[in-house]
Every structure is written in C-alpha cells, then in structure tokens.
Design a protein around this motif. Sequence first.
Motif, mmCIF file in Angstrom:
data_model
loop_
_atom_site.group_PDB
_atom_site.id
_atom_site.type_symbol
_atom_site.label_atom_id
_atom_site.label_comp_id
_atom_site.label_asym_id
_atom_site.label_seq_id
_atom_site.Cartn_x
_atom_site.Cartn_y
_atom_site.Cartn_z
ATOM 1 N N GLU A 38 0.716 -1.229 0.124
ATOM 2 C CA GLU A 38 0.007 -0.043 0.039
ATOM 3 C C GLU A 38 0.801 1.174 0.080
ATOM 4 O OE1 GLU A 38 -3.438 0.681 0.047
ATOM 5 O OE2 GLU A 38 -3.672 -1.313 -0.770
ATOM 6 N N SER A 39 1.830 1.486 0.824
ATOM 7 C CA SER A 39 2.776 2.625 1.157
ATOM 8 C C SER A 39 4.048 2.414 0.807
ATOM 9 C CB SER A 39 2.411 3.288 2.492
ATOM 10 O OG SER A 39 3.025 2.421 3.412
ATOM 11 N N HIS A 40 4.373 1.210 0.691
ATOM 12 C CA HIS A 40 5.999 0.869 0.556
ATOM 13 C C HIS A 40 6.674 1.416 1.921
ATOM 14 C CE1 HIS A 40 5.397 0.493 -3.890
ATOM 15 N NE2 HIS A 40 4.767 1.548 -3.861
ATOM 16 N N LEU A 41 5.732 1.329 2.748
ATOM 17 C CA LEU A 41 6.432 2.082 4.154
ATOM 18 C C LEU A 41 7.014 3.287 3.983
ATOM 19 C CD1 LEU A 41 7.794 -1.501 5.475
ATOM 20 C CD2 LEU A 41 5.119 -0.514 5.876
ATOM 21 N N ILE A 42 6.314 3.881 3.376
ATOM 22 C CA ILE A 42 6.789 5.554 3.209
ATOM 23 C C ILE A 42 5.937 6.695 3.167
ATOM 24 C CG2 ILE A 42 8.090 6.915 1.602
ATOM 25 C CD1 ILE A 42 9.382 4.695 0.362
ATOM 26 N N TYR A 43 4.548 6.076 2.597
ATOM 27 C CA TYR A 43 3.813 7.305 2.769
ATOM 28 C C TYR A 43 2.593 7.166 3.400
ATOM 29 C CZ TYR A 43 5.929 7.893 -1.920
ATOM 30 O OH TYR A 43 6.957 7.910 -2.732
ATOM 31 N N ARG A 44 2.392 7.949 4.135
ATOM 32 C CA ARG A 44 1.231 7.809 5.095
ATOM 33 C C ARG A 44 0.056 8.728 4.769
ATOM 34 N NH1 ARG A 44 6.158 8.004 7.808
ATOM 35 N NH2 ARG A 44 6.241 6.435 9.426
ATOM 36 N N ARG A 45 -0.129 9.229 3.667
ATOM 37 C CA ARG A 45 -1.201 9.880 2.960
ATOM 38 C C ARG A 45 -1.162 9.293 1.506
ATOM 39 N NH1 ARG A 45 -4.308 14.871 3.007
ATOM 40 N NH2 ARG A 45 -3.768 15.095 5.302
ATOM 41 N N GLY A 54 -2.321 6.555 6.685
ATOM 42 C CA GLY A 54 -1.333 5.593 7.398
ATOM 43 C C GLY A 54 -0.612 4.551 6.379
ATOM 44 N N LEU A 55 0.297 4.123 7.071
ATOM 45 C CA LEU A 55 1.370 3.149 6.225
ATOM 46 C C LEU A 55 0.460 2.093 5.637
ATOM 47 C CD1 LEU A 55 4.330 2.755 8.459
ATOM 48 C CD2 LEU A 55 4.193 4.022 6.540
ATOM 49 N N TRP A 56 -0.848 1.659 6.254
ATOM 50 C CA TRP A 56 -1.619 0.848 5.539
ATOM 51 C C TRP A 56 -2.699 1.356 4.753
ATOM 52 C CZ3 TRP A 56 1.051 0.375 9.696
ATOM 53 C CH2 TRP A 56 1.961 -0.884 9.983
ATOM 54 N N GLN A 57 -2.765 2.582 4.471
ATOM 55 C CA GLN A 57 -3.741 3.481 3.702
ATOM 56 C C GLN A 57 -5.411 2.985 3.908
ATOM 57 O OE1 GLN A 57 -2.198 5.620 1.051
ATOM 58 N NE2 GLN A 57 -0.856 5.369 2.706
ATOM 59 N N CYS A 58 -5.277 3.087 5.182
ATOM 60 C CA CYS A 58 -6.932 2.862 5.542
ATOM 61 C C CYS A 58 -7.835 4.013 5.156
ATOM 62 C CB CYS A 58 -6.973 2.472 7.157
ATOM 63 S SG CYS A 58 -6.194 1.288 7.639
ATOM 64 N N GLU A 59 -9.054 3.776 4.822
ATOM 65 C CA GLU A 59 -9.914 4.893 4.352
ATOM 66 C C GLU A 59 -10.880 4.858 5.493
ATOM 67 O OE1 GLU A 59 -11.601 4.530 0.401
ATOM 68 O OE2 GLU A 59 -9.674 4.206 -0.371
ATOM 69 N N GLN A 60 -11.685 6.049 5.595
ATOM 70 C CA GLN A 60 -12.657 6.591 6.679
ATOM 71 C C GLN A 60 -13.872 5.619 6.339
ATOM 72 O OE1 GLN A 60 -13.072 10.704 7.286
ATOM 73 N NE2 GLN A 60 -14.977 10.404 8.389
ATOM 74 N N GLY A 61 -14.165 5.459 5.278
ATOM 75 C CA GLY A 61 -15.641 4.903 5.167
ATOM 76 C C GLY A 61 -16.702 5.817 5.591
ATOM 77 N N THR A 62 -17.783 5.130 5.429
ATOM 78 C CA THR A 62 -19.125 5.894 6.284
ATOM 79 C C THR A 62 -20.039 4.848 6.855
ATOM 80 O OG1 THR A 62 -20.399 5.338 4.090
ATOM 81 C CG2 THR A 62 -18.998 7.310 4.006
ATOM 82 N N ARG A 63 -20.586 5.476 7.758
ATOM 83 C CA ARG A 63 -21.579 4.712 8.442
ATOM 84 C C ARG A 63 -22.450 3.991 7.475
ATOM 85 N NH1 ARG A 63 -24.247 4.455 13.582
ATOM 86 N NH2 ARG A 63 -23.320 6.094 14.466
ATOM 87 N N ALA A 64 -22.860 4.410 6.549
ATOM 88 C CA ALA A 64 -23.566 3.683 5.522
ATOM 89 C C ALA A 64 -22.963 2.650 4.844
ATOM 90 C CB ALA A 64 -24.465 4.679 4.465
ATOM 91 N N SER A 65 -21.679 2.742 4.651
ATOM 92 C CA SER A 65 -20.845 1.615 3.822
ATOM 93 C C SER A 65 -20.326 0.738 4.777
ATOM 94 C CB SER A 65 -19.733 2.326 2.949
ATOM 95 O OG SER A 65 -18.896 2.518 3.950
ATOM 96 N N ARG A 66 -20.446 1.136 5.971
ATOM 97 C CA ARG A 66 -19.772 0.119 7.051
ATOM 98 C C ARG A 66 -18.374 -0.273 6.678
ATOM 99 N NH1 ARG A 66 -23.559 -0.997 10.846
ATOM 100 N NH2 ARG A 66 -22.590 -2.639 11.841
ATOM 101 N N GLY A 67 -17.642 0.594 5.817
ATOM 102 C CA GLY A 67 -16.258 0.068 5.402
ATOM 103 C C GLY A 67 -15.401 1.045 6.201
ATOM 104 N N GLY A 68 -14.068 0.870 5.806
ATOM 105 C CA GLY A 68 -12.881 1.449 6.661
ATOM 106 C C GLY A 68 -12.952 1.658 7.829
#
Length: 162
Positions: A38-45, A54-68
């Motif tokens: 995801e980030s090559h352990l370099i990019y946090r954005r 973050g290094l794992w490139q997590c997304e915020q998601g939404t309450r409706a999508s129940r993701g991230g």
Amino acid sequence: MTPKECIAGAITPALSLLPGKMDTPAARVMLLAIGLQESHLIYRRQQPTGPARGLWQCEQGTRASRGGIWGLYLFPTTSSTLVDLCAARGVSHDPVEIYNALEHDDVLAAGCARLLLYTDPKPLPSVDDVQGSWNLYLRVWSPGKPRPAEWGVNHGKAQGAL
C-alpha cells in the motif's frame, strides 16, 4: 522505513495492545506485506491526493458503507477492541478522529489494519501462502489499483523480515 523498523516501531507495539490471539506470525506477515504493497512503508497519505491514511492506507469509510474505520467502529467483533486501542493511543473513540490520527500514529494505523484483517470471516493464510494472502488482501482492502505483480515480492520481503 525498513520492514524490520516497521515491525519494531509499529506492528509489535500495536499487537501488544490487541488481544493476544491477534498476534501470530501469519498476522505479522500480512500486516507487513500490506504495508509494503500500500505505501512501500513510506507514504502516510495516499499519493498523489487520495483519501487513505497511514502506512496501511486505511480509508475513513462511512456509517452507511460500514467500510474502513467506520466499519471497525461498528463491527461487533472489533468495536470494543477499537475502544481499548484508542484509549491506549490517546485518541478519541470517534471514526473521524481515528482516521485523522492514522497519518501520524503508526501504532494506531497498524492496530487498525490488524482489526480490519480480523473482520474477514476466513482464517488468516499461513505465512507461506502467497496466493491466499493475496486473496485476503483483495477481499479486505479492495484496492483500486491492486498491482498483483508486486505482491509476491512484498510478501517475500515480509516473510524475510520475520
């Protein structure tokens, strides 16, 4: 950051804050391989201007999508552990606050990445199961640009770092 630095500075501290059953060699390989992918352990954005953090490139998601991060917040098997992780990291137990902190807190980011893996109903693949780990990554991260040609190399680096 090197893979060994990531293990020492982010993954090991994060796993120490989670239930003991979440700290396995398979989990460590998956976390490291995904971080490399995801980030090559370099990019946090997310580069160049994406929403992931973050290094794992997590997304915020939404309450409706129940993701991230929203998914972790709402998912029955991760919500209470997320409360404890946030408390340990001094972050408000709020999906927006957690998402915003991922960019600056590698331990929190690693912990959230491990919790995301925990939401998958299938067991973690063994440390040497490259295809199984790729399938898990695709299921849980749903990458927009998956780059399958890089996975085997990143998975190998993750195995070697352990």
